[in-house]
Design a protein around this motif. Structure first.
Motif, PDB file in Angstrom:
ATOM      1  N   ASN A 209      19.260  51.970  96.270  1.00 28.96           N
ATOM      2  CA  ASN A 209      19.882  50.651  96.399  1.00 28.96           C
ATOM      3  C   ASN A 209      19.514  49.690  95.274  1.00 28.96           C
ATOM      4  N   ASN A 210      18.727  50.136  94.317  1.00 27.90           N
ATOM      5  CA  ASN A 210      18.334  49.197  93.262  1.00 27.90           C
ATOM      6  C   ASN A 210      18.131  49.870  91.902  1.00 27.90           C
ATOM      7  N   TYR A 211      19.076  50.731  91.510  1.00 26.41           N
ATOM      8  CA  TYR A 211      18.994  51.335  90.190  1.00 26.41           C
ATOM      9  C   TYR A 211      18.915  50.264  89.104  1.00 26.41           C
ATOM     10  N   LEU A 212      19.745  49.241  89.239  1.00 26.44           N
ATOM     11  CA  LEU A 212      19.804  48.206  88.205  1.00 26.44           C
ATOM     12  C   LEU A 212      18.465  47.513  88.040  1.00 26.44           C
ATOM     13  N   SER A 213      17.835  47.128  89.149  1.00 21.53           N
ATOM     14  CA  SER A 213      16.553  46.419  89.037  1.00 21.53           C
ATOM     15  C   SER A 213      15.480  47.327  88.436  1.00 21.53           C
ATOM     16  N   ARG A 214      15.514  48.625  88.762  1.00 22.93           N
ATOM     17  CA  ARG A 214      14.528  49.549  88.186  1.00 22.93           C
ATOM     18  C   ARG A 214      14.763  49.724  86.691  1.00 22.93           C
ATOM     19  N   CYS A 215      16.017  49.810  86.292  1.00 23.02           N
ATOM     20  CA  CYS A 215      16.328  49.938  84.864  1.00 23.02           C
ATOM     21  C   CYS A 215      15.902  48.689  84.096  1.00 23.02           C
ATOM     22  N   LEU A 216      16.116  47.527  84.705  1.00 19.28           N
ATOM     23  CA  LEU A 216      15.685  46.286  84.068  1.00 19.28           C
ATOM     24  C   LEU A 216      14.164  46.215  84.006  1.00 19.28           C
ATOM     25  N   HIS A 217      13.510  46.688  85.075  1.00 16.66           N
ATOM     26  CA  HIS A 217      12.046  46.666  85.114  1.00 16.66           C
ATOM     27  C   HIS A 217      11.450  47.485  83.966  1.00 16.66           C
ATOM     28  N   TYR A 218      12.043  48.645  83.708  1.00 15.50           N
ATOM     29  CA  TYR A 218      11.523  49.511  82.643  1.00 15.50           C
ATOM     30  C   TYR A 218      12.160  49.228  81.285  1.00 15.50           C
ATOM     31  N   ASN A 219      13.059  48.240  81.244  1.00 15.50           N
ATOM     32  CA  ASN A 219      13.671  47.810  79.986  1.00 15.50           C
ATOM     33  C   ASN A 219      14.319  48.986  79.242  1.00 15.50           C
ATOM     34  N   VAL A 220      15.054  49.818  79.973  1.00 13.43           N
ATOM     35  CA  VAL A 220      15.696  50.956  79.326  1.00 13.43           C
ATOM     36  C   VAL A 220      16.776  50.469  78.365  1.00 13.43           C
ATOM     37  N   ASP A 221      16.967  51.204  77.285  1.00 15.02           N
ATOM     38  CA  ASP A 221      18.003  50.849  76.309  1.00 15.02           C
ATOM     39  C   ASP A 221      19.382  51.287  76.777  1.00 15.02           C
ATOM     40  N   GLY A 222      19.439  52.320  77.605  1.00 16.63           N
ATOM     41  CA  GLY A 222      20.710  52.835  78.105  1.00 16.63           C
ATOM     42  C   GLY A 222      20.455  53.790  79.248  1.00 16.63           C
ATOM     43  N   VAL A 223      21.551  54.187  79.916  1.00 22.50           N
ATOM     44  CA  VAL A 223      21.437  55.054  81.085  1.00 22.50           C
ATOM     45  C   VAL A 223      22.487  56.152  81.028  1.00 22.50           C
ATOM     46  N   LEU A 224      22.064  57.371  81.351  1.00 23.53           N
ATOM     47  CA  LEU A 224      22.999  58.477  81.578  1.00 23.53           C
ATOM     48  C   LEU A 224      23.137  58.649  83.080  1.00 23.53           C
ATOM     49  N   ILE A 225      24.365  58.584  83.579  1.00 25.57           N
ATOM     50  CA  ILE A 225      24.635  58.723  85.009  1.00 25.57           C
ATOM     51  C   ILE A 225      25.358  60.037  85.233  1.00 25.57           C
ATOM     52  N   VAL A 226      24.744  60.913  86.022  1.00 31.86           N
ATOM     53  CA  VAL A 226      25.323  62.222  86.336  1.00 31.86           C
ATOM     54  C   VAL A 226      25.942  62.166  87.720  1.00 31.86           C
ATOM     55  N   ALA A 227      27.159  62.687  87.852  1.00 30.22           N
ATOM     56  CA  ALA A 227      27.928  62.513  89.081  1.00 30.22           C
ATOM     57  C   ALA A 227      27.320  63.225  90.262  1.00 30.22           C
ATOM     58  N   GLY A 228      27.354  62.540  91.402  1.00 33.91           N
ATOM     59  CA  GLY A 228      27.143  63.174  92.691  1.00 33.91           C
ATOM     60  C   GLY A 228      28.477  63.194  93.409  1.00 33.91           C
ATOM     61  N   ASP A 229      28.479  63.455  94.694  1.00 35.96           N
ATOM     62  CA  ASP A 229      29.736  63.505  95.424  1.00 35.96           C
ATOM     63  C   ASP A 229      30.130  62.133  95.964  1.00 35.96           C
ATOM     64  N   VAL A 230      29.243  61.516  96.747  1.00 37.93           N
ATOM     65  CA  VAL A 230      29.512  60.175  97.255  1.00 37.93           C
ATOM     66  C   VAL A 230      28.675  59.203  96.438  1.00 37.93           C
ATOM     67  N   VAL A 231      29.334  58.406  95.609  1.00 43.89           N
ATOM     68  CA  VAL A 231      28.616  57.506  94.705  1.00 43.89           C
ATOM     69  C   VAL A 231      28.409  56.162  95.392  1.00 43.89           C
ATOM     70  N   GLU A 232      27.153  55.776  95.545  1.00 45.28           N
ATOM     71  CA  GLU A 232      26.823  54.561  96.284  1.00 45.28           C
ATOM     72  C   GLU A 232      27.092  53.306  95.448  1.00 45.28           C
ATOM     73  N   ASP A 233      27.113  52.158  96.133  1.00 42.79           N
ATOM     74  CA  ASP A 233      27.437  50.888  95.481  1.00 42.79           C
ATOM     75  C   ASP A 233      26.479  50.565  94.342  1.00 42.79           C
ATOM     76  N   ALA A 234      25.238  51.036  94.445  1.00 44.54           N
ATOM     77  CA  ALA A 234      24.248  50.738  93.412  1.00 44.54           C
ATOM     78  C   ALA A 234      24.671  51.278  92.047  1.00 44.54           C
ATOM     79  N   ILE A 235      25.440  52.362  92.023  1.00 41.84           N
ATOM     80  CA  ILE A 235      25.935  52.898  90.748  1.00 41.84           C
ATOM     81  C   ILE A 235      26.955  51.941  90.149  1.00 41.84           C
ATOM     82  N   GLY A 236      27.810  51.363  90.992  1.00 39.92           N
ATOM     83  CA  GLY A 236      28.785  50.394  90.511  1.00 39.92           C
ATOM     84  C   GLY A 236      28.116  49.167  89.908  1.00 39.92           C
ATOM     85  N   GLN A 237      27.021  48.724  90.517  1.00 41.54           N
ATOM     86  CA  GLN A 237      26.277  47.577  89.979  1.00 41.54           C
ATOM     87  C   GLN A 237      25.706  47.892  88.604  1.00 41.54           C
TER      88      GLN A 237
END
Length: 342
Positions: free
Chosen positions: A110-138
């Motif tokens: 539920n908080n991919y975005l906040s974790r990515c911001l916490h670690y100050n990542v330069d970018g993200v690779l998102i690999v598909a699952g079947d049911v994509v939760e709202d956190a991916i959209g954020q």
């Protein structure tokens, strides 16, 4: 805790400006040897590698890429297709000095975005699952550059790369048509998988294009793994007096599982039923019989994902999406190509 130095810290310790540090790291500008030596020595002493780029220092880049396996995962680290794609991606990004952090969908769904911001990542690779939760959209619609594998991202800072899934199915049906195979069964992925939907759309379009009948009793759904292919084949055998001439499975693993089930019933491949899988994983070459499959260029997909993400990070113009062409690889599970005229 070890202090995380910035370019301003390096400049202050050296008694120079941040711009001078940047020029030294990029080997630009008319800087005296003494100043260069002093700055480089401080960078070494404070924990910076001499090979770190000044661009990274100046922009406060972390040189860290987040890896997210999205949603309800049925295709994960253990799946040979995604494993090879990710290895190709990691190789390309690693050559550019990036490290990786993997985010657990169980812990952080539920908080991919906040974790990515916490670690100050330069970018993200998102690999598909079947049911994509709202956190991916954020995450997709955030300011963090994102690239998707087998998931159609739409954010302003996002791109995606996948095989042309409609074409995958068209190649299968075209092969059947060219070899006078009329009765075709399908083992798809889960109903809510976008990739499965695209392949099924392509399958139905191609069947209609070549005026081949679709028998719904031969249309089944697994989960991309071997056991589901085995179960779907067992079910088909127990319920149907007549089997299709050819079964098209949306993954090689499901095709291999279905072949195992067929053999247990005393039936033979390709004499009784022919098979075409998808992915061209290594096991296809060593299966008995060797599996005909649609080859996805896993190395190319990983390399393109890396290129797209680097362009997004560097704020260069880049494609919104890239579709990679698949290729049919005919092996023993289809027998010899008959090439009959219709």
């Amino acid at each position: 805790m070890t202090k995380r130095y910035t370019i301003q810290d390096i400049a202050m310790l050296a008694g120079v400006s941040a711009a001078t540090v940047s020029k030294i790291m990029n080997n630009n500008g008319n800087i005296s040897k003494a100043t260069k030596d002093k700055v480089k020595a401080i960078i070494e002493e404070t924990g910076y590698s001499p090979t770190h780029s000044a661009k990274s220092l100046a922009s406060k880049k972390s040189n860290l890429i987040g890896i997210v396996y999205a949603g309800k995962i049925n295709v994960d680290f253990s799946h040979p297709f995604f494993n090879q794609v990710l290895n190709s991606f990691k190789t390309q990004m690693g050559l550019l000095g990036y490290d990786f952090i993997f985010f657990s969908n169980e812990q952080y769904k539920n908080n991919y975005l906040s974790r990515c911001l916490h670690y100050n990542v330069d970018g993200v690779l998102i690999v598909a699952g079947d049911v994509v939760e709202d956190a991916i959209g954020q995450l997709d619609h955030s300011t963090i550059p994102c690239v998707g594998i087998d998931i159609e991202l739409t954010g302003d800072q996002s791109s995606y790369v996948m095989t042309n899934n409609h074409k995958i199915s068209h190649l299968v049906v075209e092969y059947a048509y060219m070899n006078s195979i009329d009765r075709i069964g399908m083992i798809g992925g889960t109903h809510d998988s976008r990739i499965s939907m695209l392949r099924e759309e392509g399958f139905r379009e191609a069947m209609n294009k070549f005026c081949l009948p679709i028998d719904e009793k031969w249309v089944t759904y697994g989960d991309y793994y071997e056991d589901s292919g085995y179960r779907m084949m067992k079910k088909m055998i127990s319920q149907e007096k007549e089997l299709p001439e050819l079964i098209y499975a949306f993954s090689d693993l499901m095709a291999l599982g279905a072949i195992r089930a067929l053999r247990e019933e005393g039936l033979h491949v390709p004499t009784d039923v022919k098979f075409i899988g998808c992915d061209d994983i290594e096991a296809c070459r060593f299966a008995e019989p060797k599996l005909t499959t649609i080859r996805q260029d896993k190395e190319k997909i990983g390399m393109l994902a890396a290129k797209l993400l680097c362009n997004l990070i560097d704020q260069k113009n880049t494609s919104r999406s890239i579709l990679v062409d698949p290729e049919l690889t005919v092996r023993e599970s289809c027998g010899a190509a008959l090439n009959k005229s219709r």
